[in-house]
Scaffold this active site. Structure first.
Site, PDB file in Angstrom:
ATOM      1  N   GLY A   8      34.857  -4.203 -30.848  1.00  0.00           N
ATOM      2  CA  GLY A   8      34.469  -4.091 -29.441  1.00  0.00           C
ATOM      3  C   GLY A   8      33.367  -3.077 -29.205  1.00  0.00           C
ATOM      4  O   GLY A   8      32.658  -2.684 -30.130  1.00  0.00           O
ATOM      5  N   LEU A  30      30.664  -3.739 -27.589  1.00  0.00           N
ATOM      6  CA  LEU A  30      29.589  -4.575 -28.124  1.00  0.00           C
ATOM      7  C   LEU A  30      28.214  -4.144 -27.616  1.00  0.00           C
ATOM      8  O   LEU A  30      28.055  -3.803 -26.447  1.00  0.00           O
ATOM      9  CB  LEU A  30      29.841  -6.041 -27.743  1.00  0.00           C
ATOM     10  CG  LEU A  30      31.190  -6.617 -28.186  1.00  0.00           C
ATOM     11  CD1 LEU A  30      31.279  -8.096 -27.826  1.00  0.00           C
ATOM     12  CD2 LEU A  30      31.450  -6.420 -29.667  1.00  0.00           C
ATOM     13  N   HIS A  31      27.250  -4.168 -28.519  1.00  0.00           N
ATOM     14  CA  HIS A  31      25.860  -3.871 -28.157  1.00  0.00           C
ATOM     15  C   HIS A  31      24.992  -4.992 -28.717  1.00  0.00           C
ATOM     16  O   HIS A  31      25.516  -5.974 -29.288  1.00  0.00           O
ATOM     17  CB  HIS A  31      25.443  -2.489 -28.664  1.00  0.00           C
ATOM     18  CG  HIS A  31      25.809  -2.245 -30.094  1.00  0.00           C
ATOM     19  ND1 HIS A  31      25.174  -2.859 -31.132  1.00  0.00           N
ATOM     20  CD2 HIS A  31      26.779  -1.473 -30.657  1.00  0.00           C
ATOM     21  CE1 HIS A  31      25.700  -2.465 -32.269  1.00  0.00           C
ATOM     22  NE2 HIS A  31      26.697  -1.632 -32.019  1.00  0.00           N
ATOM     23  N   HIS A  87      25.693  -6.612 -32.128  1.00  0.00           N
ATOM     24  CA  HIS A  87      26.835  -7.544 -32.211  1.00  0.00           C
ATOM     25  C   HIS A  87      26.436  -8.929 -31.693  1.00  0.00           C
ATOM     26  O   HIS A  87      26.832  -9.949 -32.240  1.00  0.00           O
ATOM     27  CB  HIS A  87      28.009  -7.039 -31.363  1.00  0.00           C
ATOM     28  CG  HIS A  87      28.665  -5.805 -31.871  1.00  0.00           C
ATOM     29  ND1 HIS A  87      28.578  -4.597 -31.210  1.00  0.00           N
ATOM     30  CD2 HIS A  87      29.424  -5.580 -32.964  1.00  0.00           C
ATOM     31  CE1 HIS A  87      29.261  -3.688 -31.873  1.00  0.00           C
ATOM     32  NE2 HIS A  87      29.782  -4.254 -32.938  1.00  0.00           N
ATOM     33  N   MET A 129      21.502   0.622 -34.600  1.00  0.00           N
ATOM     34  CA  MET A 129      22.418   0.493 -33.454  1.00  0.00           C
ATOM     35  C   MET A 129      23.861   0.611 -33.932  1.00  0.00           C
ATOM     36  O   MET A 129      24.233   0.055 -34.962  1.00  0.00           O
ATOM     37  CB  MET A 129      22.213  -0.850 -32.768  1.00  0.00           C
ATOM     38  CG  MET A 129      20.990  -0.846 -31.912  1.00  0.00           C
ATOM     39  SD  MET A 129      21.014  -2.237 -30.788  1.00  0.00           S
ATOM     40  CE  MET A 129      19.359  -2.112 -30.163  1.00  0.00           C
ATOM     41  N   SER A 130      24.655   1.333 -33.139  1.00  0.00           N
ATOM     42  CA  SER A 130      26.056   1.546 -33.501  1.00  0.00           C
ATOM     43  C   SER A 130      26.857   1.875 -32.253  1.00  0.00           C
ATOM     44  O   SER A 130      26.317   2.474 -31.306  1.00  0.00           O
ATOM     45  CB  SER A 130      26.148   2.733 -34.476  1.00  0.00           C
ATOM     46  OG  SER A 130      27.465   3.211 -34.548  1.00  0.00           O
ATOM     47  N   SER A 131      28.127   1.503 -32.276  1.00  0.00           N
ATOM     48  CA  SER A 131      29.002   1.854 -31.148  1.00  0.00           C
ATOM     49  C   SER A 131      29.133   3.367 -31.013  1.00  0.00           C
ATOM     50  O   SER A 131      29.499   3.873 -29.964  1.00  0.00           O
ATOM     51  CB  SER A 131      30.393   1.261 -31.356  1.00  0.00           C
ATOM     52  OG  SER A 131      30.286  -0.130 -31.420  1.00  0.00           O
ATOM     53  N   ARG A 132      28.865   4.081 -32.114  1.00  0.00           N
ATOM     54  CA  ARG A 132      29.008   5.542 -32.082  1.00  0.00           C
ATOM     55  C   ARG A 132      27.776   6.250 -31.521  1.00  0.00           C
ATOM     56  O   ARG A 132      27.802   7.459 -31.302  1.00  0.00           O
ATOM     57  CB  ARG A 132      29.329   6.065 -33.480  1.00  0.00           C
ATOM     58  CG  ARG A 132      30.713   5.609 -33.930  1.00  0.00           C
ATOM     59  CD  ARG A 132      30.980   5.942 -35.365  1.00  0.00           C
ATOM     60  NE  ARG A 132      32.116   5.175 -35.870  1.00  0.00           N
ATOM     61  CZ  ARG A 132      33.369   5.583 -35.874  1.00  0.00           C
ATOM     62  NH1 ARG A 132      33.674   6.757 -35.390  1.00  0.00           N
ATOM     63  NH2 ARG A 132      34.327   4.828 -36.346  1.00  0.00           N
TER      64      ARG A 132
END
Ligand code: PAF
Length: 284
Positions: free
Chosen positions: A31, A33-34, A37, A186-189
């Site tokens: 989840g 999401l960016h 994803h 790019m990363s969720s973090r």
């Protein structure tokens, strides 16, 4: 997009799709999401008739409970993005659905190579959690193809190995790392990077590119190259977890014979641990 929380209902739906001769693509995620994803979903759409995305924050792969607690959960925004992307199905189980007997006694799928180094050294048990949940998700969805991002290079290598070793009839497809304009993967973090740190974190991808240039122009003093990169990252104000020049296939240290090279790095910002990698072939 149809949203399923229960394994049995998703299975019934996908059984019908399979019986109708449809090819099933799968994008497993946790989840938040960016754009990267969504690129995975689009890639899966190109070669499959229907695409399933899963969102499950898998506690089994977190060795630090505070990291698990603060993992961003943005379900409604994720659903909206997947709808716009034209994803067909979302599988969003809870812990009880995925681990009905509890995580302690959950049967594990363990890949004994490549999992104790790099991210695996810093996060003991992390890859056992990944291979266990991914094999469960593969058993639930039974996709023809699953798409993963190259940003998590070690994860991808371990999953490929698991699929090969366990004879899973699934094509694993890798997508190039999606980057911000300045090169940050790019990363969720990335949401945890502070405004002051943001212009400086690009140092990680810069050092990866620097190593590629150096190796391709003939340098073979790999330890020295790694040390120089580590120093540059530290000078930019970040603590390095690892920075390593490896064989792309085995993730062992590069040697004189290695042709396909992957450089992998991980560093800590104030609130995040960022990873990145770059693959290239040696020019002789
Ligand atoms: O890359 C991720 O988001 C996770 O490790 C995965 C593959 C969905 C397994 O939980």
């Amino acid at each position: 997009m149809k949203v399923f929380h229960q394994i049995s209902l998703l299975r019934d739906e996908l059984k019908q799709a399979r019986q109708a001769g449809k090819r099933i693509g799968f994008v497993p995620t946790m989840g938040n999401l960016h754009a990267a994803h969504i690129e995975l979903v689009k890639k899966a759409q190109q070669t499959n008739d229907v695409v399933v995305c899963s969102i499950f924050v898998n506690g089994l792969q977190f060795n630090d409970s505070s990291d698990l607690d603060k993992y961003p959960r943005t379900l409604q925004a994720d659903i909206d993005r997947l709808e716009v992307a034209g994803c067909d199905y979302l599988f969003n189980p809870d812990d009880a659905e995925m681990y009905p007997n509890g995580t302690e006694v959950q049967t594990r799928v363990i890949c004994p190579t490549m999992t104790g180094v790099l991210c695996g050294a810093a996060r003991p048990g992390h890859f056992d959690g990944v291979t266990t949940v991914v094999s469960k998700l593969f058993n639930i969805v039974q996709p023809d193809e699953a798409v993963f991002g190259l940003k998590d290079y070690q994860q991808l290598a371990v999953i490929r190995r698991m699929v090969e070793d366990l004879c899973m009839p699934i094509c694993i497809t890798a997508m190039e790392t999606h980057r911000e304009g300045d090169g940050l993967a790019m990363s969720s973090r990335n949401g945890f990077i502070t405004a002051t740190e943001r212009p400086k974190v690009v140092i990680l991808s810069q050092q990866l590119n620097g190593i590629r240039e150096a190796v391709q122009s003939g340098r073979e003093d790999f330890s020295q190259l790694e040390n120089e990169a580590i120093q540059a990252i530290e000078q930019a104000g970040f603590k390095v977890d690892y920075f390593s020049i490896c064989c792309s296939k085995t993730l062992q240290r590069v040697d004189d014979k290695t042709e396909a090279i992957t450089v992998l790095g991980a560093m800590f910002t104030e609130g995040a641990r960022l990873i990145d990698n770059l693959s290239f072939s040696r020019v002789r």
